[in-house]
Design a protein around this motif. Sequence first.
Motif, PDB file in Angstrom:
ATOM      1  N   GLU A  25      -7.215 -29.147 -25.832  1.00  0.00           N
ATOM      2  CA  GLU A  25      -6.257 -28.967 -27.244  1.00  0.00           C
ATOM      3  C   GLU A  25      -5.727 -29.648 -27.909  1.00  0.00           C
ATOM      4  O   GLU A  25      -5.595 -30.201 -28.796  1.00  0.00           O
ATOM      5  N   ALA A  28      -6.268 -34.447 -29.521  1.00  0.00           N
ATOM      6  CA  ALA A  28      -6.108 -35.215 -31.113  1.00  0.00           C
ATOM      7  C   ALA A  28      -4.989 -35.412 -30.565  1.00  0.00           C
ATOM      8  O   ALA A  28      -5.040 -36.695 -31.188  1.00  0.00           O
ATOM      9  N   VAL A  34     -10.687 -37.938 -32.521  1.00  0.00           N
ATOM     10  CA  VAL A  34     -10.483 -36.516 -32.208  1.00  0.00           C
ATOM     11  C   VAL A  34      -9.385 -36.153 -33.374  1.00  0.00           C
ATOM     12  O   VAL A  34      -7.857 -36.559 -33.026  1.00  0.00           O
ATOM     13  N   ARG A  36      -9.147 -31.981 -34.370  1.00  0.00           N
ATOM     14  CA  ARG A  36      -8.953 -31.078 -33.374  1.00  0.00           C
ATOM     15  C   ARG A  36      -9.732 -30.829 -32.504  1.00  0.00           C
ATOM     16  O   ARG A  36     -10.846 -31.175 -33.148  1.00  0.00           O
ATOM     17  N   SER A  37      -9.288 -30.240 -31.157  1.00  0.00           N
ATOM     18  CA  SER A  37      -9.953 -29.633 -30.408  1.00  0.00           C
ATOM     19  C   SER A  37      -9.865 -27.856 -29.829  1.00  0.00           C
ATOM     20  O   SER A  37      -8.958 -27.944 -30.174  1.00  0.00           O
ATOM     21  N   ASN A  52     -15.030 -30.469 -30.763  1.00  0.00           N
ATOM     22  CA  ASN A  52     -14.214 -31.193 -31.394  1.00  0.00           C
ATOM     23  C   ASN A  52     -14.179 -31.699 -32.691  1.00  0.00           C
ATOM     24  O   ASN A  52     -15.660 -31.730 -33.219  1.00  0.00           O
ATOM     25  N   ASN A  54     -14.507 -34.843 -34.921  1.00  0.00           N
ATOM     26  CA  ASN A  54     -13.804 -36.476 -35.157  1.00  0.00           C
ATOM     27  C   ASN A  54     -13.969 -36.968 -36.287  1.00  0.00           C
ATOM     28  O   ASN A  54     -13.863 -35.924 -37.577  1.00  0.00           O
TER      29      ASN A  54
END
Length: 150
Positions: A25, A28, A34, A36-37, A52, A54
């Motif tokens: 998480e 990013a 990235v 957000r995860s 993810n 991207n």
Amino acid sequence: MSDLTAAVTIAAPPAAVWALVTDVERMAEWSPQVRRSFVAGRPVRLGTRFLNINRDGWKHWPTSAKVVRFSPHEDFAFRITENRTVWSFRLEPSADGGTVLTQARETPDGIAPISTALVNAVLGGQRHFTDCLRTGMAQTLQRIKAAAES
């Protein structure tokens, strides 16, 4: 243009670096691509899945991944479903008590044709995209290094 690697020596023990690279998480914070995860389940381990979001400039796209290698303090890798690539972080103790961290994009099954077509049509072509990935890998490793050494 398929397999890529970059490495950095970090003045922190492998356990500290491992904690950073497996905290999906936070990806990013490290990777410029990235945004957000989202992780399905905690803690991250072999078989964990994540999503993810991207970016490349104004372009955004999702990718899904699954952790395919998980050897604590040594090897962490995940396969991107959409393009079949495997992204990994390998950790080796350095002579001075730190860690040599190697990030790689592996293509054991090649790159999915649809991914190649989209990169060519939307992301500036293979050469440009590969150059961006190389630059991003160097930035990722430097950001992890800074976090581990702070």
